[in-house]
Design a protein around this motif. Structure first.
Motif, PDB file in Angstrom:
ATOM      1  N   LEU A 162       0.814  -1.224   0.000  1.00 18.54           N
ATOM      2  CA  LEU A 162       0.000   0.000   0.000  1.00 18.54           C
ATOM      3  C   LEU A 162       0.845   1.270   0.000  1.00 18.54           C
ATOM      4  O   LEU A 162       0.307   2.368  -0.104  1.00 18.54           O
ATOM      5  CB  LEU A 162      -0.906   0.021   1.235  1.00 18.54           C
ATOM      6  CG  LEU A 162      -2.024  -1.007   1.292  1.00 18.54           C
ATOM      7  CD1 LEU A 162      -2.697  -0.962   2.662  1.00 18.54           C
ATOM      8  CD2 LEU A 162      -3.057  -0.754   0.200  1.00 18.54           C
ATOM      9  N   SER A 163       2.168   1.111   0.119  1.00 17.14           N
ATOM     10  CA  SER A 163       2.999   2.290   0.397  1.00 17.14           C
ATOM     11  C   SER A 163       2.999   3.299  -0.746  1.00 17.14           C
ATOM     12  O   SER A 163       3.291   4.470  -0.538  1.00 17.14           O
ATOM     13  CB  SER A 163       4.422   1.874   0.749  1.00 17.14           C
ATOM     14  OG  SER A 163       5.107   1.395  -0.394  1.00 17.14           O
ATOM     15  N   LYS A 164       2.660   2.862  -1.960  1.00 15.96           N
ATOM     16  CA  LYS A 164       2.652   3.809  -3.084  1.00 15.96           C
ATOM     17  C   LYS A 164       1.417   4.708  -3.079  1.00 15.96           C
ATOM     18  O   LYS A 164       1.356   5.675  -3.823  1.00 15.96           O
ATOM     19  CB  LYS A 164       2.734   3.051  -4.404  1.00 15.96           C
ATOM     20  CG  LYS A 164       1.522   2.213  -4.677  1.00 15.96           C
ATOM     21  CD  LYS A 164       1.565   1.599  -6.066  1.00 15.96           C
ATOM     22  CE  LYS A 164       0.383   0.689  -6.259  1.00 15.96           C
ATOM     23  NZ  LYS A 164       0.285   0.205  -7.640  1.00 15.96           N
ATOM     24  N   PHE A 165       0.424   4.381  -2.255  1.00 14.55           N
ATOM     25  CA  PHE A 165      -0.797   5.187  -2.210  1.00 14.55           C
ATOM     26  C   PHE A 165      -0.684   6.293  -1.165  1.00 14.55           C
ATOM     27  O   PHE A 165      -0.008   6.140  -0.150  1.00 14.55           O
ATOM     28  CB  PHE A 165      -2.012   4.324  -1.825  1.00 14.55           C
ATOM     29  CG  PHE A 165      -2.343   3.259  -2.835  1.00 14.55           C
ATOM     30  CD1 PHE A 165      -3.003   3.567  -4.014  1.00 14.55           C
ATOM     31  CD2 PHE A 165      -1.996   1.943  -2.603  1.00 14.55           C
ATOM     32  CE1 PHE A 165      -3.312   2.591  -4.940  1.00 14.55           C
ATOM     33  CE2 PHE A 165      -2.295   0.945  -3.524  1.00 14.55           C
ATOM     34  CZ  PHE A 165      -2.957   1.265  -4.696  1.00 14.55           C
ATOM     35  N   SER A 166      -1.393   7.391  -1.440  1.00 14.15           N
ATOM     36  CA  SER A 166      -1.584   8.353  -0.358  1.00 14.15           C
ATOM     37  C   SER A 166      -3.025   8.188   0.118  1.00 14.15           C
ATOM     38  O   SER A 166      -3.911   7.860  -0.668  1.00 14.15           O
ATOM     39  CB  SER A 166      -1.328   9.772  -0.854  1.00 14.15           C
ATOM     40  OG  SER A 166      -2.283  10.110  -1.841  1.00 14.15           O
ATOM     41  N   PHE A 167      -3.243   8.372   1.394  1.00 16.42           N
ATOM     42  CA  PHE A 167      -4.575   8.178   1.948  1.00 16.42           C
ATOM     43  C   PHE A 167      -5.233   9.524   2.221  1.00 16.42           C
ATOM     44  O   PHE A 167      -4.662  10.365   2.904  1.00 16.42           O
ATOM     45  CB  PHE A 167      -4.506   7.342   3.226  1.00 16.42           C
ATOM     46  CG  PHE A 167      -4.005   5.955   2.962  1.00 16.42           C
ATOM     47  CD1 PHE A 167      -4.802   5.032   2.303  1.00 16.42           C
ATOM     48  CD2 PHE A 167      -2.727   5.574   3.329  1.00 16.42           C
ATOM     49  CE1 PHE A 167      -4.344   3.762   2.020  1.00 16.42           C
ATOM     50  CE2 PHE A 167      -2.254   4.296   3.045  1.00 16.42           C
ATOM     51  CZ  PHE A 167      -3.071   3.390   2.392  1.00 16.42           C
ATOM     52  N   ASN A 168      -6.402   9.705   1.638  1.00 21.77           N
ATOM     53  CA  ASN A 168      -7.206  10.887   1.968  1.00 21.77           C
ATOM     54  C   ASN A 168      -8.163  10.489   3.069  1.00 21.77           C
ATOM     55  O   ASN A 168      -9.135   9.778   2.830  1.00 21.77           O
ATOM     56  CB  ASN A 168      -7.998  11.368   0.746  1.00 21.77           C
ATOM     57  CG  ASN A 168      -7.105  12.040  -0.272  1.00 21.77           C
ATOM     58  OD1 ASN A 168      -5.972  12.438   0.053  1.00 21.77           O
ATOM     59  ND2 ASN A 168      -7.596  12.167  -1.488  1.00 21.77           N
ATOM     60  N   ILE A 169      -7.842  10.902   4.265  1.00 25.08           N
ATOM     61  CA  ILE A 169      -8.671  10.548   5.407  1.00 25.08           C
ATOM     62  C   ILE A 169      -9.839  11.521   5.477  1.00 25.08           C
ATOM     63  O   ILE A 169      -9.639  12.739   5.577  1.00 25.08           O
ATOM     64  CB  ILE A 169      -7.836  10.567   6.702  1.00 25.08           C
ATOM     65  CG1 ILE A 169      -6.808   9.421   6.641  1.00 25.08           C
ATOM     66  CG2 ILE A 169      -8.722  10.478   7.925  1.00 25.08           C
ATOM     67  CD1 ILE A 169      -5.886   9.343   7.827  1.00 25.08           C
TER      68      ILE A 169
END
Lengths: 217, 217
Positions: free
Chosen positions: A207-214
């Motif tokens: 998952l590290s390539k994703f950025s998370f929009n919380i």
């Protein structure tokens, strides 16, 4: 310079598109409702039984393919992975084995509905299956899973594919009574192969390539 | 059923496209020529010096971003990762630190040319930079790298991005004399954090979603 400038502009556009596709929205755990339904029947078999079953299934159908879902929620501003826990010990990603000729996506939706939706209410549109994050191979019946196929192996016996499944802002999870659905922070999974096994403990890397929009509640 | 059938057909097309984009051609190690050039100068600094340098750079420029390349060749029918070895001990993916305002792709091409091409002969088109495979974060100057950002960290100090770089059928690698370019099989990297560190030992997992088309010599 003109050509070069043009090339750079194209790359920037592509980079921006790639950047967007790598942003994943996650919603607070509190947005979701958790209920239970009647227990799932598990095969109560010995290791030898299981081995025998895998071998005869392989003889009949060839490579066994499993599909598993990476489902994420937010808690304490950190992404958490949803796992099913069996008998207070084994942790599993929600998913399971494909039927012969079933597609990855259809099979995963079927398995997710069976394990996470109320019986009879679910339909395929319940689940938004995204990209394949990784694959693990079992070169022989008695061996561990590896994230590659060895060259000295004729045919792998089992393949497990992990898919990112995007959750809606809110939904109900209805889980069989003999399973527990738990949310585990990525930081607890990473390098914790002892507790979670190689596949689940490797999910933070995948998952590290994703950025998370919380999305705040 | 009509709508459903249509939906399935679209998914199949998307799946087929995704499948193609996940196939990576790799060529035999023997297709490539390896030569050497004058040594690169390394900063000969203590750990304390390095820490001091990182802190003052962070104060001046903020987050430090490194870009690294995953370059693959085939040997014995198994994918091998190209690594640079320094002083017969440390292993590194080819790459390095971005200049302020430099794009990931431009910076990676510059670093690859510096470390793997003959001086003066290289141009940006030498390198086909593909998708970002993963990112690792250093939450504080003295800590390890993690494949996620912790919620209790204000600003990460360093980010390392790994990109798949597709090699042509043949090319020359001209490597500084004080570095060794080696090809390590994925099966040797996997779970070998002790030798290769967390980033490199995790590369087989990051690549596991791809299928490799090995082109015979």
């Amino acid at each position: 310079m003109g050509d070069n400038g043009h090339l750079h502009a194209m790359e920037d556009d592509e980079a921006a598109t790639a950047e967007q596709s790598r942003a994943v929205r996650i919603y607070p755990l509190g947005n979701y409702y958790f209920g239970s339904k009647e227990p799932l029947l598990f095969k109560n078999e010995t290791l030898a039984d299981r081995l025998h079953r895998m071998k005869s299934n392989y003889a009949a159908n060839g490579l066994r393919t499993c599909v598993e879902a990476v489902l994420l929620v937010e808690l304490f501003k950190h992404p958490h992975l949803l796992l099913l826990q069996i008998r207070n010990s084994i942790f599993k990603l929600p998913g399971g084995r494909l039927r012969p000729n079933e597609s990855d996506i259809d099979g995963l939706k079927r398995k997710l509905s069976r394990k996470l939706s109320a019986n009879g209410t679910s339909d395929a549109s319940d689940w938004e299956v995204g990209e394949c994050l990784g694959m693990w191979w079992r070169p022989d019946f008695e061996t561990l899973l590896y994230p590659y196929l060895s060259s000295n192996v004729k045919g792998a016996k089992e393949c497990t594919k992990l898919f990112l499944v995007k959750l809606p802002e809110s939904r109900k999870f209805i889980v069989p009574k003999n399973l527990k659905l738990i949310a585990v922070p990525l930081c607890q999974l990473h390098e914790n192969q002892k507790t979670y096994g190689p596949v689940i403990s490797g999910v933070p890397q995948l998952l590290s390539k994703f950025s998370f929009n919380i999305i705040e509640a």
